[in-house]
Design an enzyme around this catalytic site. Structure first.
Site, mmCIF file in Angstrom:
data_model
loop_
_atom_site.group_PDB
_atom_site.id
_atom_site.type_symbol
_atom_site.label_atom_id
_atom_site.label_comp_id
_atom_site.label_asym_id
_atom_site.label_seq_id
_atom_site.Cartn_x
_atom_site.Cartn_y
_atom_site.Cartn_z
ATOM 1 N N HIS A 115 -26.830 24.472 48.724
ATOM 2 C CA HIS A 115 -25.883 25.584 48.713
ATOM 3 C C HIS A 115 -26.362 26.578 49.778
ATOM 4 C CE1 HIS A 115 -23.950 29.214 47.073
ATOM 5 N NE2 HIS A 115 -23.222 28.445 46.302
ATOM 6 N N ASP A 192 -33.722 25.248 43.046
ATOM 7 C CA ASP A 192 -32.493 26.004 42.814
ATOM 8 C C ASP A 192 -31.832 25.375 41.596
ATOM 9 O OD1 ASP A 192 -29.855 26.768 42.677
ATOM 10 O OD2 ASP A 192 -29.438 26.516 44.811
ATOM 11 N N GLN A 195 -27.134 24.893 39.053
ATOM 12 C CA GLN A 195 -26.336 23.891 38.345
ATOM 13 C C GLN A 195 -27.146 23.200 37.247
ATOM 14 O OE1 GLN A 195 -23.111 23.516 38.679
ATOM 15 N NE2 GLN A 195 -22.930 24.863 40.457
ATOM 16 N N LYS A 218 -23.272 31.173 35.279
ATOM 17 C CA LYS A 218 -22.969 29.740 35.238
ATOM 18 C C LYS A 218 -23.400 29.090 33.928
ATOM 19 C CE LYS A 218 -22.667 29.051 40.161
ATOM 20 N NZ LYS A 218 -23.085 28.354 41.376
ATOM 21 N N CYS A 355 -19.534 26.089 49.430
ATOM 22 C CA CYS A 355 -20.731 26.770 49.932
ATOM 23 C C CYS A 355 -21.796 25.764 50.360
ATOM 24 C CB CYS A 355 -21.344 27.742 48.918
ATOM 25 S SG CYS A 355 -20.213 28.993 48.352
HETATM 26 C C1 LIG Z 1 -23.636 28.822 42.427
HETATM 27 C C2 LIG Z 1 -24.798 28.286 43.109
HETATM 28 C C3 LIG Z 1 -25.680 29.121 43.808
HETATM 29 C C4 LIG Z 1 -25.436 30.589 43.966
HETATM 30 O O1 LIG Z 1 -25.404 31.244 42.732
HETATM 31 P P1 LIG Z 1 -24.877 32.743 42.641
HETATM 32 O O2 LIG Z 1 -24.720 32.937 41.183
HETATM 33 O O3 LIG Z 1 -23.572 32.794 43.385
HETATM 34 O O4 LIG Z 1 -25.906 33.615 43.242
HETATM 35 C C5 LIG Z 1 -26.780 28.542 44.412
HETATM 36 N N1 LIG Z 1 -27.021 27.236 44.316
HETATM 37 C C6 LIG Z 1 -26.207 26.404 43.660
HETATM 38 C C7 LIG Z 1 -26.574 24.952 43.566
HETATM 39 C C8 LIG Z 1 -25.066 26.894 43.040
HETATM 40 O O5 LIG Z 1 -24.255 26.068 42.391
#
Ligand SMILES: *Cc1c(COP(=O)(O)O)cnc(C)c1O
Length: 397
Positions: A115, A192, A195, A218, A355
């Site tokens: 992302h 990260d 998800q 999320k 993104c």
């Molecule tokens: C949504 C997402 C982000 C960014 O998260 P935010 O809540 O917009 O800061 C980063 N990495 C992944 C894999 C995502 O799905």
């Protein structure tokens, strides 16, 4: 109907909407909304400041969520949990602070499927610090090229920053393998988890993860709140990222002594009500059990893949191990047209590059359509989506 749907008031008010965009943001639990409402109407005050009841209660509630989150992701201590505004903010905090410990010529490895929020903060260090960013390749089946990683880490590699689960193809990456390869050369690992956190059980201690980031919105919690986990000894070495109130032990005109982590990284008044809401979302998921969430997600995913793959011209870019995220494109048909027509029929999907533009370049496509599932989705949602997709394709072909 999925029995968990009843906990989400938006679906009671809009029973006809099929929401398949939880990967962008998940819908909110009634209990999260209620907890924030109660907090604001019953005991609200700033934390760690007042000597009166409301402030004490606020502070206790805030600190209790830190313990809850530590348990949820398997951290050894609540001091390893830094509250941020979200995943993006958490990764910017890490990049901004950790970069002070890096030197020109040091390397950061990110993958091709990241992302933008786990790519741009690192790319930025190329200009700012002369740090080199190398891209871990993604193979045709969506998995990382682990052999490349083994060959390309070295003594200049300081960080390996990759997602635990792709937000485009939904494949879970092999975290123990990544950590093993990185640690062999002394590099630290950021996962990260934006998800991964909502679809699978996470245990940062068992997997020996150095840094981990995720967002509240999320995982059925509020916007404006997220988490950066860091091993305590690493957080201690890192300089603060922002400066201000509630993060200093003592300040004189000549000298400043910062507090210990996590306070050192939480300058200013934090999003207190959002932290309270996050705690309720975490409780809800722990009560269901993340292993159950993962199993249900995998079943719904394979159902969706099986139904989608019967439609002419559909190319699915997710893999057989993808969980709760299914992306595809359709020969000769604009993803945007499909998304717009589906949207006008009450089917919410995501269309575009999600993104993750470089990954679309890697696959040689300019956009895709993404379904992403939450715990409230079930086969009837997939059936409604397929039914409407078939109608839309008749119009577009
Ligand atoms: C949504 C997402 C982000 C960014 O998260 P935010 O809540 O917009 O800061 C980063 N990495 C992944 C894999 C995502 O799905």
């Amino acid at each position: 109907m999925n029995e968990l749907k009843k906990y989400f008031p938006i679906f009671q008010k809009n029973p006809k909407i099929v929401y398949l965009d939880s990967g962008a943001s998940a819908q909110k639990l009634q209990s999260v909304i209620d907890a924030m409402d109660d907090f604001y109407t019953q005991t609200y005050a700033n934390i760690h400041r007042g000597l009166y009841k409301w402030s004490e209660v606020s502070s206790e509630m805030y600190d209790a969520v830190r313990e809850k989150v530590a348990k949820f992701i398997g951290a050894k201590s609540p001091s390893e949990i830094v509250f941020t505004r979200g995943t993006t903010d958490a990764i910017n905090l890490l990049a901004g602070s950790y970069s002070k410990l890096l030197m020109a010529g040091d390397e950061v490895i990110v993958s091709e499927l990241e992302h933008h929020s786990n790519m741009l903060p690192w790319k930025n260090l190329e200009n700012e610090k002369g740090v080199r960013v190398k891209f871990l390749p993604v193979l045709g089946d969506g998995n990382f090229d682990y052999a490349w990683l083994k060959q390309n880490v070295g003594e200049r590699t300081k960080l390996v920053c990759v997602s635990g689960q792709s937000n485009v193809i939904g494949i879970k990456n092999n975290i123990p393998e990544i950590v093993k390869i990185a640690h062999q050369v002394g590099a630290k690992v950021l996962i990260d988890g934006a998800q991964l956190t909502v679809h699978s059980a996470v245990n940062v201690s068992r997997d020996d993860i150095d840094f981990y980031a995720f967002s509240g919105h999320k995982i059925y919690g509020p916007t404006g709140i997220g988490v950066l986990y860091g091993k305590l000894d690493l957080l201690k070495q890192m300089p603060p990222y922002q400066l201000g109130g509630d993060m200093v032990e003592s300040v004189s005109f000549d000298n400043v002594v910062f507090k210990e982590p996590p306070s050192k990284f939480e300058a200013g008044t934090p999003p207190i009500a959002e932290v309270v809401g996050l705690g309720v979302a975490v409780d809800f998921l722990m009560n269901i059990g993340m292993d159950n969430v993962e199993r249900e997600g995998a079943e719904l995913t394979s159902y969706a893949i099986q139904r989608l793959s019967k439609i002419d011209g559909v190319h699915i870019i997710s893999g057989k191990d993808s969980n709760s995220i299914v992306s595809f494109y359709i020969d000769g048909i604009s993803s945007f047209d499909v998304g717009t027509l589906l949207g006008s029929r009450g089917i919410c999907v995501r269309v575009g590059k999600h993104c993750a533009e470089p990954l679309h370049h890697r696959f040689g496509i300019d956009s895709s359509i993404r379904l992403s599932f939450g715990i409230y989705n079930d086969e009837t949602d997939v059936d409604r989506f397929i039914e409407e997709l078939e109608k839309v394709l008749l119009l577009l072909r």
